[in-house]
Scaffold this motif. Sequence first.
Motif, short mmCIF file in Angstrom:
data_model
loop_
_atom_site.label_atom_id
_atom_site.label_comp_id
_atom_site.label_asym_id
_atom_site.label_seq_id
_atom_site.Cartn_x
_atom_site.Cartn_y
_atom_site.Cartn_z
N GLU A 1 3.35 -3.06 -1.16
CA GLU A 1 4.37 -2.24 -1.84
C GLU A 1 3.79 -1.46 -3.02
O GLU A 1 4.41 -1.37 -4.08
CB GLU A 1 5.55 -3.11 -2.32
N ASP B 1 3.04 -1.68 11.15
CA ASP B 1 3.62 -1.51 9.82
C ASP B 1 5.13 -1.77 9.90
O ASP B 1 5.82 -1.11 10.66
CB ASP B 1 3.35 -0.08 9.32
N PRO B 2 5.66 -2.75 9.13
CA PRO B 2 7.09 -3.05 9.22
C PRO B 2 7.98 -1.87 8.81
O PRO B 2 9.11 -1.77 9.27
CB PRO B 2 7.29 -4.24 8.29
N LYS B 3 7.46 -0.98 7.97
CA LYS B 3 8.26 0.18 7.52
C LYS B 3 8.19 1.35 8.49
O LYS B 3 9.10 2.17 8.52
CB LYS B 3 7.82 0.63 6.13
N LYS B 4 7.09 1.43 9.23
CA LYS B 4 6.90 2.52 10.20
C LYS B 4 6.37 1.91 11.48
O LYS B 4 5.16 1.81 11.68
CB LYS B 4 5.92 3.56 9.65
N LYS C 1 3.22 2.95 13.34
CA LYS C 1 1.99 2.99 12.56
C LYS C 1 1.35 1.61 12.50
O LYS C 1 2.03 0.61 12.38
CB LYS C 1 2.29 3.48 11.14
N ASP D 1 7.75 12.90 7.05
CA ASP D 1 7.17 12.65 5.73
C ASP D 1 6.62 13.93 5.14
O ASP D 1 6.18 14.83 5.86
CB ASP D 1 6.05 11.61 5.82
#
Length: 175
Positions: A53, A73-76, A79, A159
């Motif tokens: 983070e 990647d847990p957010k993307k 990715k 993004d």
Amino acid sequence: LSKQCVKGSPEYMKGAEAGNIWPRGTKDLVDGEEGILVQPVHFSKCWIEWLPERGGFVARHETRPPEAVLMEDPKKPKKKIWVMPSGNIVNESREHVVFVHGVYDKPVPFVIPMSGSQHAASRGWMGLMNKKFTPKGEIAPSYAYLYQMRTTHRTNGTDNWMGWDITDAGEDGAE
């Protein structure tokens, strides 16, 4: 995403905005559209370990740590990222050591790290350098030429970020 651009943040720098170039260790801001004139001195690759983070720098590794595991990647979800057993993230960085000309009274050394989407800019810059030849037909040393580094807006549809745009400035800085 730099805290220096966020009013109210303890790290905020008056006048800082996306696209500015900030030579770390100084309170100077350079307009990214104007850019900086640089003379390459050294290039290397390494792996930088970060707290999750955007929590901060942990370590610099010469090679990817063997215990790092490639994960989604847990957010993307599309990715992939390299994750240490501690949960820290490691990513490859290309580091360009340069002398910055024209900002200060004399050329000043800085390290310009390029990771993630900036790998393409780094590879492009290396390509520019490798197209320079001596009168004998040998590849010229990277420090023999100057390059103009500016920032430009980039997007991939979802993004947005600022990235490097690097152009040849010749032997004396005149494009």
